[in-house]
Design an enzyme around this catalytic site. Structure first.
Site, PDB file in Angstrom:
ATOM      1  N   SER A 159       0.826  -1.208   0.000  1.00 52.57           N
ATOM      2  CA  SER A 159       0.000   0.000   0.000  1.00 52.57           C
ATOM      3  C   SER A 159       0.862   1.260   0.000  1.00 52.57           C
ATOM      4  O   SER A 159       0.527   2.251  -0.663  1.00 52.57           O
ATOM      5  CB  SER A 159      -0.947  -0.002   1.202  1.00 52.57           C
ATOM      6  N   TYR A 160       1.963   1.233   0.729  1.00 54.39           N
ATOM      7  CA  TYR A 160       2.862   2.387   0.767  1.00 54.39           C
ATOM      8  C   TYR A 160       3.527   2.589  -0.595  1.00 54.39           C
ATOM      9  O   TYR A 160       3.621   3.714  -1.102  1.00 54.39           O
ATOM     10  CB  TYR A 160       3.917   2.177   1.852  1.00 54.39           C
TER      11      TYR A 160
END
Length: 256
Positions: A159-160
């Site tokens: 997600s990052y």
């Protein structure tokens, strides 16, 4: 020849200004002649940074808020214009990450939090900052903090990595849309940096230091002030023909 500070006479908004890269940027930008507006959630820590700036002869306005809340961002941008009459520049630096889990085990709430802070936060900031710059009619400059995770699968959470890739894309799109109106938009591809959060991570998990250091050609992590120096240059008139770029500040990490 008289040489003034890089940011002499400019009004600059900084998010994530309570610690780490943001706090270093606040102190540096003020030392380079800018009037700074400090935004983060932790008002007491913002106040401490502002005191340091005032004691050194600079000007800082504290406007606490959360970049994930568009109302907060709109209020801070309006406060910057009220305090200094305009907004010339912005360093959208607020971010959040977690050690997390593999993609298939990551809870949706974690994904949403990472996207909210790292991507939607930049979106909210640019939306209101660009409006203020267009209203003033004198252009401006915006710098967004991305990461080596914006161009590589670094081992950070999926997600990052996705959020930081999107920050670079959003930066390029904005640079293209507003270049003709005198607004430059750039991003920083930042490598491992010795922020307070990083130092706590290394205290908790000392084994992580080796991979963080070894990927850099310089075999060390950056100091927050080194990243702030790159942001200051991009915000200044000395980078007047630089826009839409993702500038590596990573000790050579992404050059390999």
């Amino acid at each position: 020849m008289r040489v003034e500070g890089l940011l002499q006479g400019k009004a600059v908004m900084i998010t994530g200004a309570s610690s780490g890269i943001g706090a270093a940027a606040a102190r540096l930008f003020a030392a380079e002649g800018a009037d700074v507006v400090l935004m983060a959630r932790r008002k007491d820590q913002l106040a401490a940074v502002a005191r340091d700036i005032a004691e050194a002869g600079g000007r800082a306005t504290v406007l606490a808020g959360d970049v994930t809340d568009p109302g907060d961002v709109e209020r801070v941008v309006a406060g910057a214009v009220e305090a200094y009459g305009r907004l010339d520049g912005a360093f959208n630096n607020a971010g959040w990450a977690t050690a997390g889990t593999p993609l298939h085990e990551t809870d949706d709430s974690v994904f949403e939090r990472v996207i909210d802070v790292n991507l939607r936060g930049v979106w909210h900031c640019m939306k209101y900052q660009i409006r203020a710059m267009l209203a003033a009619g004198s252009g401006g400059s915006i710098v967004n903090t991305a990461s080596v995770a914006a161009v590589l699968a670094t081992g950070a959470t999926a997600s990052y990595i996705a959020a930081k890739h999107a920050v670079v894309g959003l930066t390029k799109a904005a640079a293209d849309e507003y270049g003709g109106q005198g607004i430059r938009v750039n991003s920083l591809v930042v490598g491992s940096t010795l922020t307070e959060l990083m130092q706590q991570v290394l205290t908790d998990i000392p084994a992580l230091e080796e991979p963080f250091v070894s990927r850099s050609m310089q075999k060390r992590m950056a100091e927050p002030a080194e990243v702030a120096q790159a942001a200051a240059w991009l915000l200044s008139g000395r980078a007047s023909f630089v826009t839409g770029t993702a500038l590596p500040v990573d000790g050579g990490w992404t050059a390999r």
